[in-house]
Design an enzyme around this catalytic site. Structure first.
Site: not given
Length: 405
Positions: A192, A220, A251
């Site tokens: 990240s 991610h 996310k």
């Protein structure tokens, strides 16, 4: 004692301010998205940004945080299933929507089963202690996320840390770990802070050679890496070689909250019996479950949103490098603009906001000393014009503060 504690805390806080690493929280007065309104911002917006601040620091990779269908699904779940369960899962906290989402996650990742957590931090805190014993070994990339590091600290396995994405060092550690019963290689799929992608093909080859299992954290990556957005294992063609995946619903998949583990059914069954964050935390609220479920539906119906990320990411990276900036990582929408100095990163980020661009500087202890950066994150809902304006602002600010010639 209370007065002494206050004095110590105030001194420590002053040290943080003095080091230039103080983290302020800007207050958003609108929905999450590529354009924001900030509360209490004391500057006049330029005329070319009538919609407000351009946001380039969210994990909202697919732009689903404010997608109308995702919001509608949350409202429907809230009305049908209530605000919350007031219970952990094994008492009276499991609704049909929780089981449906777990099944959908497993199907999306092409795994046997899945288990929901309040966050991926909890998922990482809950797996290593439940799975590994003092007879086992875990081998962790040195730049793994803090939640992986903390989760590993909780377990009693023998701990090895290998140099970042260094396969020679990993092999040496695997050779030393042959004396243990079970070996688990743990890595972020995408890192990240640096925007680089783990060499999963090579990791899986070494794991096969030394009879080890592979665990990846896909926070991610889930939703936008790989042909269908399944993550780095799909991107690199090793879906059948990765045993355990932990990821997030907070996310790309709607951005609300929640995390999960997906993998072999016996492992998931064990986590339901032994994983402390699962056993002692309230169930995910129905609205959050509704958001994530609809986000997965949209992903599985079409890969168009996920596929749009590549061109937008390349546009930003290539233009920034042409301007003279150093961008860490490769082909990932996390685009760290490397600056080195913590104060420079903080000042430039503040000046970017004065130009209507919302980005954040990162410095120690979030990243190593001397490697401060501004992390830019590209979203599928950024337009080409948004990206170009961000690059123009970086160029202006970089020249002003001496980051560019």
């Amino acid at each position: 004692a209370a007065a002494e504690l206050r004095r110590r805390l105030e001194n420590e806080l002053e040290d943080i301010r003095g080091a230039g690493t103080w983290k302020s929280e800007r207050v958003i007065a609108s929905r999450q998205g590529p354009h924001l309104r900030l509360a209490g911002v004391g500057f006049s917006l330029p005329l070319y940004l009538p919609a407000g601040i351009l946001n380039f620091c969210a994990n909202n990779y697919l732009g689903l945080s404010s997608h109308p269908e995702v919001i509608r699904a949350a409202v429907e779940a809230l009305e049908k299933f209530g605000a919350g369960l007031s219970s952990v899962r094994f008492i009276c906290g499991t609704q049909s929507i929780h089981k449906d989402l777990e099944e959908k996650i497993a199907r999306f990742h092409q795994r046997e089963d899945a288990i929901l957590y309040a966050s991926c931090f909890d998922a990482n805190a809950g797996i290593f202690e439940a799975l590994l014993t003092p007879e086992d070994a875990v081998l962790s990339d040195e730049l793994n996320h803090a939640s992986i590091i903390d989760g590993i600290r909780l377990c009693k396995a023998n701990k090895y840390r290998y140099k970042h994405m260094d396969m020679q060092d990993l092999e040496a550690k695997l050779q030393d770990a042959q004396k243990h019963r079970l070996r688990l290689v743990a890595t972020d799929g995408a890192f990240s802070m640096d925007g680089d992608i783990a060499p999963l093909r090579e990791i899986c080859q070494l794991a096969q050679k030394y009879d080890a299992l592979v665990f990846i954290d896909e926070c991610h990556a889930t939703g936008f890496l790989g042909p269908n957005g399944r993550g780095t294992d799909e991107l690199l063609g090793v879906m059948d070689k990765v045993t355990i995946i932990n990821s997030t619903l907070g996310k790309a998949l709607g951005g609300a909250a929640g995390g999960y583990t997906t993998g072999p059914k016996p492992l998931i069954d064990l986590l339901r019996q032994r994983s402390r964050p699962y056993l002692f935390s309230n169930s995910l609220p129905p609205a959050v479950v509704g958001c994530a479920s609809k986000a997965l539906d949209l992903l599985m119906e079409s890969n168009a949103i996920a596929q749009s990320m590549a061109a937008k990411t390349q546009r930003f990276r290539s233009k920034m490098m042409a301007a003279g900036f150093t961008i860490s990582g490769k082909d990932h929408p996390i685009c760290p603009v490397m600056l080195g100095d913590a104060r420079l990163a903080a000042v430039m980020a503040e000046d970017m906001l004065n130009r209507g661009i919302y980005v954040i500087g990162f410095s120690y202890p979030v990243v190593p000393k001397g490697k401060a950066r501004i992390r830019v994150q590209i979203s599928a809902v950024h337009s080409d014009e948004d990206i170009d304006r961000c690059v123009e602002a970086f160029t202006e600010v970089g020249r002003k503060h001496g980051a560019l010639p």
